[in-house]
Design a protein around this motif. Structure first.
Motif, PDB file in Angstrom:
ATOM      1  N   ARG A 187       8.297  45.590  12.457  1.00 30.79           N
ATOM      2  CA  ARG A 187       7.021  46.156  12.909  1.00 30.79           C
ATOM      3  C   ARG A 187       6.300  45.158  13.808  1.00 30.79           C
ATOM      4  NH1 ARG A 187       2.133  45.873   9.885  1.00 30.79           N
ATOM      5  NH2 ARG A 187       3.436  45.043   8.224  1.00 30.79           N
ATOM      6  N   CYS A 188       5.869  45.646  14.979  1.00 30.41           N
ATOM      7  CA  CYS A 188       5.213  44.794  15.976  1.00 30.41           C
ATOM      8  C   CYS A 188       4.045  45.511  16.623  1.00 30.41           C
ATOM      9  CB  CYS A 188       6.193  44.410  17.081  1.00 30.41           C
ATOM     10  SG  CYS A 188       7.545  43.400  16.537  1.00 30.41           S
ATOM     11  N   ASP A 189       3.148  44.720  17.148  1.00 33.87           N
ATOM     12  CA  ASP A 189       2.064  45.202  17.984  1.00 33.87           C
ATOM     13  C   ASP A 189       2.515  45.009  19.426  1.00 33.87           C
ATOM     14  OD1 ASP A 189      -0.435  46.077  18.767  1.00 33.87           O
ATOM     15  OD2 ASP A 189      -1.512  44.307  18.062  1.00 33.87           O
ATOM     16  N   ASN A 190       2.519  46.084  20.222  1.00 29.05           N
ATOM     17  CA  ASN A 190       2.904  45.990  21.627  1.00 29.05           C
ATOM     18  C   ASN A 190       1.748  45.367  22.402  1.00 29.05           C
ATOM     19  OD1 ASN A 190       3.639  46.381  24.293  1.00 29.05           O
ATOM     20  ND2 ASN A 190       4.516  48.399  23.913  1.00 29.05           N
ATOM     21  N   LEU A 191       1.997  44.278  23.110  1.00 30.91           N
ATOM     22  CA  LEU A 191       0.940  43.599  23.844  1.00 30.91           C
ATOM     23  C   LEU A 191       0.671  44.193  25.224  1.00 30.91           C
ATOM     24  CD1 LEU A 191       1.697  39.873  22.940  1.00 30.91           C
ATOM     25  CD2 LEU A 191       0.089  41.448  21.852  1.00 30.91           C
ATOM     26  N   TRP A 192       1.578  45.025  25.717  1.00 29.91           N
ATOM     27  CA  TRP A 192       1.426  45.666  27.031  1.00 29.91           C
ATOM     28  C   TRP A 192       0.890  47.069  26.784  1.00 29.91           C
ATOM     29  CZ3 TRP A 192       2.346  43.150  31.638  1.00 29.91           C
ATOM     30  CH2 TRP A 192       2.350  43.934  32.795  1.00 29.91           C
ATOM     31  N   ARG A 193      -0.438  47.213  26.793  1.00 24.54           N
ATOM     32  CA  ARG A 193      -1.064  48.469  26.406  1.00 24.54           C
ATOM     33  C   ARG A 193      -1.705  49.167  27.584  1.00 24.54           C
ATOM     34  NH1 ARG A 193      -3.238  48.137  20.525  1.00 24.54           N
ATOM     35  NH2 ARG A 193      -4.619  49.727  21.356  1.00 24.54           N
ATOM     36  N   ALA A 194      -1.696  50.484  27.553  1.00 22.94           N
ATOM     37  CA  ALA A 194      -2.320  51.280  28.612  1.00 22.94           C
ATOM     38  C   ALA A 194      -3.844  51.265  28.513  1.00 22.94           C
ATOM     39  CB  ALA A 194      -1.810  52.719  28.543  1.00 22.94           C
ATOM     40  N   ASP A 195      -4.388  51.067  27.298  1.00 24.81           N
ATOM     41  CA  ASP A 195      -5.832  51.180  27.090  1.00 24.81           C
ATOM     42  C   ASP A 195      -6.642  49.944  27.499  1.00 24.81           C
ATOM     43  OD1 ASP A 195      -5.278  49.366  25.056  1.00 24.81           O
ATOM     44  OD2 ASP A 195      -5.760  50.753  23.428  1.00 24.81           O
ATOM     45  N   GLY A 196      -6.001  48.877  27.945  1.00 20.13           N
ATOM     46  CA  GLY A 196      -6.721  47.694  28.386  1.00 20.13           C
ATOM     47  C   GLY A 196      -7.125  46.732  27.281  1.00 20.13           C
ATOM     48  N   LEU A 197      -6.871  47.090  26.032  1.00 16.78           N
ATOM     49  CA  LEU A 197      -7.285  46.268  24.898  1.00 16.78           C
ATOM     50  C   LEU A 197      -6.741  44.841  24.985  1.00 16.78           C
ATOM     51  CD1 LEU A 197      -8.925  46.793  22.252  1.00 16.78           C
ATOM     52  CD2 LEU A 197      -6.714  46.973  21.119  1.00 16.78           C
ATOM     53  N   TYR A 198      -5.511  44.697  25.448  1.00 12.75           N
ATOM     54  CA  TYR A 198      -4.895  43.373  25.533  1.00 12.75           C
ATOM     55  C   TYR A 198      -4.691  42.921  26.979  1.00 12.75           C
ATOM     56  CZ  TYR A 198      -3.823  43.670  20.513  1.00 12.75           C
ATOM     57  OH  TYR A 198      -3.892  43.767  19.147  1.00 12.75           O
ATOM     58  N   ASP A 199      -5.521  43.374  27.888  1.00  8.10           N
ATOM     59  CA  ASP A 199      -5.431  42.876  29.265  1.00  8.10           C
ATOM     60  C   ASP A 199      -5.656  41.360  29.294  1.00  8.10           C
ATOM     61  OD1 ASP A 199      -4.981  45.432  30.114  1.00  8.10           O
ATOM     62  OD2 ASP A 199      -6.789  45.576  31.335  1.00  8.10           O
ATOM     63  N   LEU A 200      -6.493  40.871  28.394  1.00  3.44           N
ATOM     64  CA  LEU A 200      -6.746  39.454  28.231  1.00  3.44           C
ATOM     65  C   LEU A 200      -6.820  39.206  26.728  1.00  3.44           C
ATOM     66  CD1 LEU A 200      -8.050  36.961  30.218  1.00  3.44           C
ATOM     67  CD2 LEU A 200      -9.801  37.330  28.492  1.00  3.44           C
ATOM     68  N   VAL A 201      -5.918  38.410  26.210  1.00  3.58           N
ATOM     69  CA  VAL A 201      -5.862  38.175  24.764  1.00  3.58           C
ATOM     70  C   VAL A 201      -5.652  36.689  24.509  1.00  3.58           C
ATOM     71  CG1 VAL A 201      -3.398  38.734  24.639  1.00  3.58           C
ATOM     72  CG2 VAL A 201      -4.787  38.935  22.603  1.00  3.58           C
ATOM     73  N   VAL A 202      -6.400  36.165  23.528  1.00  5.28           N
ATOM     74  CA  VAL A 202      -6.291  34.762  23.143  1.00  5.28           C
ATOM     75  C   VAL A 202      -5.844  34.701  21.685  1.00  5.28           C
ATOM     76  CG1 VAL A 202      -7.522  32.563  22.896  1.00  5.28           C
ATOM     77  CG2 VAL A 202      -8.175  34.160  24.726  1.00  5.28           C
ATOM     78  N   PRO A 203      -4.579  34.359  21.435  1.00  2.00           N
ATOM     79  CA  PRO A 203      -4.148  34.179  20.043  1.00  2.00           C
ATOM     80  C   PRO A 203      -4.911  33.009  19.416  1.00  2.00           C
ATOM     81  CG  PRO A 203      -2.256  34.407  21.498  1.00  2.00           C
ATOM     82  CD  PRO A 203      -3.471  34.232  22.371  1.00  2.00           C
ATOM     83  N   LEU A 204      -5.434  33.252  18.228  1.00  2.00           N
ATOM     84  CA  LEU A 204      -6.155  32.212  17.508  1.00  2.00           C
ATOM     85  C   LEU A 204      -5.195  31.480  16.575  1.00  2.00           C
ATOM     86  CD1 LEU A 204      -9.461  34.065  16.597  1.00  2.00           C
ATOM     87  CD2 LEU A 204      -8.885  32.785  18.654  1.00  2.00           C
ATOM     88  N   GLY A 205      -5.478  30.245  16.324  1.00  2.00           N
ATOM     89  CA  GLY A 205      -4.634  29.438  15.450  1.00  2.00           C
ATOM     90  C   GLY A 205      -4.875  29.744  13.991  1.00  2.00           C
ATOM     91  N   TYR A 206      -4.681  31.003  13.618  1.00  2.00           N
ATOM     92  CA  TYR A 206      -4.822  31.433  12.227  1.00  2.00           C
ATOM     93  C   TYR A 206      -3.437  31.751  11.666  1.00  2.00           C
ATOM     94  CZ  TYR A 206      -5.636  34.183   8.133  1.00  2.00           C
ATOM     95  OH  TYR A 206      -5.587  34.638   6.849  1.00  2.00           O
ATOM     96  N   ASN A 207      -3.109  31.206  10.540  1.00  2.00           N
ATOM     97  CA  ASN A 207      -1.839  31.448   9.843  1.00  2.00           C
ATOM     98  C   ASN A 207      -0.637  31.231  10.766  1.00  2.00           C
ATOM     99  OD1 ASN A 207      -0.183  32.062   7.632  1.00  2.00           O
ATOM    100  ND2 ASN A 207      -0.133  34.236   8.147  1.00  2.00           N
TER     101      ASN A 207
END
Length: 136
Positions: free
Chosen positions: A97-117
């Motif tokens: 199971r994965c989250d697709n980072l290439w989204r049509a809705d713009g939600l992940y147009d700019l994403v910063v992974p945080l250093g959590y876990n």
């Protein structure tokens, strides 16, 4: 002396950074102390900003003190707790199971992974904790 600029996210939907206030969204379950995979919560704590991932087809001229890297259409983020790639970037299609980072809705147009876990990764304690666009 190195100055650290902390982004402070409050439970009332405000983020504070460098003396400015911004609207922000937190997980639907609010901010909690003990995060678990799928609980819809934002983990309380101080988390480093790892890098900026962005859609080069939608964002131009990005400059930051953080490392910046253009996303590819075949990238995702593993959310399966007992998979070896849990809470890591993966290439799609992927077996778990994965989250697709290439989204049509713009939600992940700019994403910063945080250093959590992520150092070390602990199965089931939460994945894909990102600073990202909430809506237009």
């Amino acid at each position: 002396m190195k100055v650290i600029d902390n982004l402070v996210v409050r439970g009332d939907g405000k983020a504070l950074w460098r003396g400015r206030s911004f609207r922000c969204a937190i997980g639907r379950a609010g901010i909690i102390e003990e995060k678990r995979e799928g609980d819809g919560a934002t983990p309380r704590g101080l988390w480093p900003l790892r890098e900026i991932l962005y859609r080069a087809d939608r964002i131009e001229g990005l400059a930051s003190d953080l490392p910046c890297r253009a996303l590819r259409p075949d990238e995702g983020w593993c959310e399966e707790p007992f998979d070896p790639a849990y809470n890591r970037l993966v290439l799609l299609p992927y077996r778990a199971r994965c989250d697709n980072l290439w989204r049509a809705d713009g939600l992940y147009d700019l994403v910063v992974p945080l250093g959590y876990n992520d150092d070390p990764v602990r199965p089931g304690l939460g994945s894909a904790i990102f600073l990202h666009v909430a809506r237009g």
